[in-house]
Design an enzyme around this catalytic site. Structure first.
Site, PDB file in Angstrom:
ATOM      1  N   GLY A 253       0.528  -2.920   7.136  1.00 19.31           N
ATOM      2  CA  GLY A 253       0.356  -4.447   6.145  1.00 19.31           C
ATOM      3  C   GLY A 253       1.693  -5.455   6.502  1.00 19.31           C
ATOM      4  O   GLY A 253       2.332  -6.254   7.090  1.00 19.31           O
ATOM      5  N   ASP A 254       2.932  -4.986   6.937  1.00 24.32           N
ATOM      6  CA  ASP A 254       4.329  -5.115   6.971  1.00 24.32           C
ATOM      7  C   ASP A 254       4.399  -5.371   8.527  1.00 24.32           C
ATOM      8  O   ASP A 254       4.987  -6.739   8.715  1.00 24.32           O
ATOM      9  CB  ASP A 254       5.568  -3.971   6.133  1.00 24.32           C
TER      10      ASP A 254
END
Length: 453
Positions: A253-254
Site C-alpha cells: 500500500g505504501d
C-alpha cells in the site's frame, strides 16, 4: 523540481528471521531458532524511504519520534534517505516485531503507545508544507495527520499541488479537496456508513464521502478500482502472474501511494497515476516487498563475491526489474547520490558495479582512488537506494554485466554521444541503456582541486 513531502506516523519494523522444526514442550507452539534480526523504517517511514528511492526530487518527512532507543534507531535509519523534521511524541515510539520461520510469520509483537503531541509546529515545517511540490499523507493512526495546524496547511496545499492521502481506520478523514485517497478494500468498508454493493460503488462512495477529487481502492493482487471526479469508475488490473502466489505484501500500500504521488507530481492524470501505482506495487511485492529494504543489525551487507549475482537471479525469479550502474564513486558526493537515486527509480533493485583500486588507477592515474574499494563499497551500501555492490578489476564492467544481465544499465548524461563498450552486452541480454542527467558542479576531480588549493 520542488521537494516532495511525506507527512505521517513512523514506526520501527523488525523481522526476527529463523527456522522452526519442533514444538515447545510446555505448549503446542513452534520453537523458532533465530538466524538474525532485520530492521527497517515502518509505517509512514517506509513510505518516505520508498519515495526517496524512486523519485528524482528531494524528499522530506514530517513525523513524530520519541526520545527512546526505538526512536533513535528509527531516526538513524530514516536519515540515510530523507530529511526528517521531528515533531514531539507523547509516549514510546512504536515498534512492530514479526517473528518469521522459513519466510512465514509466526506471530507479531507490538510495543510503544506513542501519539503525536499537538504542540505548535516548527517554522521549518510550515515553510516546507507551503513550498512542497506534492504531499503524501501516510496515516497510521498515531496523530500526525490529526494535528490541527498540520491539517490547515495540508488543506492549503491541496489547493495548489497534488495531495495523496493514504488513510488509517483510526485516523481522521482527508482534508477537503485532496487529490487522491487510497484506502484498501477493508478500510473502505469500515469508513462508509452503509455497505456498498461492490468495490466500484465503494470507490465512488469514498470519493463523495470524503469530498476528494479521486479515490482508488486497492484490492490486492486484483489491482485497484478508481473513481474519478467526473463520476467515471474503472478497474485497473494488476499485471498477470501474481495471483495465487505466497508473497510478502507488507508495504504494498505504501508503494502504491508513493508511485501515485510521483506520477501526479510529474503531471500525470488520475488514470495514468493509478495505473503506474498498480504496476509499481505489483513489482515491489514480486521483488520481495518491504523485507527487501531491511538491514541486518543496522548495517547493509555486501556479502561474498557471488552474492550480487545470486541477488540478481532472485530479483529476476520474482519478476522484478533489475537496474545496474557503474563507476569509481571515489569521494561520494551529491552528484553520485542523485544518479543512484534516479537509477533506482527505474526498477525494483539496483546493483552498483564498482571499479577496484587497480581499475581506478588505470583510469584516473596514480593518485587515485582517494578512498579504497572496501570503504567505497561500504559507503555505497549505506544508501538504501543501493541493494548490492560488486567490485570488478577490469577497466570496463563488461564481464560483470555478462553475469548480472540487468534490465537497465544506467550511466550519467555526460556519456551522451558516446557508444559505451558495455552497451552491446546489456542489449544482447535484452536490457536497455539509459543516460540520466548529471548534477552540474559536482565531480571528484573538482573536489580534489578545491581541496588542494
Amino acid at each position: 523540481m520542488r521537494p516532495l513531502v511525506v507527512v505521517g506516523d513512523a514506526l520501527l519494523d523488525v523481522d526476527v528471521e529463523g527456522s522452526a522444526t519442533r514444538l515447545c514442550p510446555e505448549a503446542p507452539v513452534p520453537v523458532v531458532d533465530v538466524d538474525g534480526e532485520w530492521v527497517r523504517p515502518g509505517g509512514a517511514g517506509l513510505a518516505a524511504t520508498l519515495l526517496a528511492n524512486h523519485a528524482a526530487a528531494e524528499v522530506s518527512f514530517v513525523t513524530a519520534l520519541g526520545a527512546d532507543d526505538t526512536g533513535h534507531r528509527l531516526a538513524a535509519l530514516l536519515a540515510r534517505d530523507v530529511e526528517v523534521l521531528r515533531l514531539p511524541l507523547s509516549g514510546g515510539t512504536v515498534r512492530k516485531t514479526r517473528v518469521r520461520a522459513s519466510g512465514q510469520s509466526v506471530t507479531r509483537l507490538d510495543t510503544g503507545d506513542g501519539r503525536a503531541a499537538h504542540a505548535p509546529l516548527p517554522e521549518r515545517v510550515r515553510r516546507l508544507l507551503r513550498d512542497a511540490g506534492a504531499v503524501l499523507v501516510s496515516d497510521y493512526g498515531r496523530g500526525v495527520a490529526a494535528h490541527p495546524e498540520v491539517r490547515r496547511l495540508l488543506a492549503e496545499a491541496a489547493q495548489r499541488v497534488p495531495v495523496v492521502w493514504d488513510p488509517h481506520p483510526r485516523g481522521p478523514a482527508p482534508v477537503l479537496g485532496a487529490t487522491l485517497a487510497t484506502p484498501n478494500e477493508r478500510e473502505s468498508r469500515d469508513l462508509l456508513p452503509t455497505a456498498p454493493a461492490d468495490v466500484a460503488d465503494a470507490a465512488a462512495a469514498v470519493r463523495q464521502h470524503w469530498r476528494c477529487r479521486h479515490a482508488a481502492i486497492t484490492v490486492g493482487a486484483n489491482g485497484a478500482v478508481l473513481s474519478i471526479e467526473d463520476g467515471t469508475t474503472l478497474s485497473v488490473p494488476a499485471p498477470a502472474g501474481l495471483a495465487g502466489q505466497k508473497l510478502d505484501t507488507c508495504g504494498a500500500g505504501d508503494r502504491f501511494a508513493t508511485a501515485a504521488l510521483t506520477a501526479l507530481a510529474e503531471g500525470a492524470g488520475p488514470v495514468d497515476a493509478v495505473s503506474s501505482a498498480v504496476e509499481s506495487a505489483s513489482r515491489f511485492v514480486a521483488a520481495g516487498g518491504a523485507a527487501a529494504l531491511s538491514v541486518r543489525d543496522g548495517t547493509p551487507e555486501c556479502g561474498a563475491p557471488d552474492t550480487p549475482f545470486a541477488f540478481a537471479d532472485s530479483v529476476r525469479r520474482r519478476g522484478g526489474r533489475l537496474v545496474a550502474t557503474g563507476g569509481c564513486f571515489d569521494l561520494l558526493h551529491a552528484g553520485h547520490v542523485s544518479l543512484l537515486r534516479h537509477a533506482r527509480s527505474l526498477g525494483d533493485a539496483l546493483v552498483v558495479c564498482l571499479n577496484s583500486d587497480d581499475s581506478v588507477r588505470r583510469l584516473k592515474g596514480p593518485g587515485r582512488p582517494v578512498v579504497t574499494a572496501p570503504d567505497r563499497a561500504r559507503l555505497l551500501a549505506e544508501l538504501s537506494c543501493v541493494d548490492d555492490v560488486v567490485v570488478f578489476d577490469e577497466s570496463s564492467p563488461t564481464a560483470v554485466l555478462e553475469r548480472l544481465r540487468p534490465d537497465v544499465w544506467v550511466k550519467g548524461g555526460d556519456y551522451a554521444g558516446t557508444e559505451l563498450p558495455e552497451a552491446e552486452v546489456v542489449r544482447r541480454h535484452g536490457g536497455e541503456v539509459v543516460l540520466v542527467p548529471t548534477v552540474e558542479g559536482y565531480s571528484t576531480t573538482r573536489l580534489l582541486r578545491t581541496v588542494s588549493r
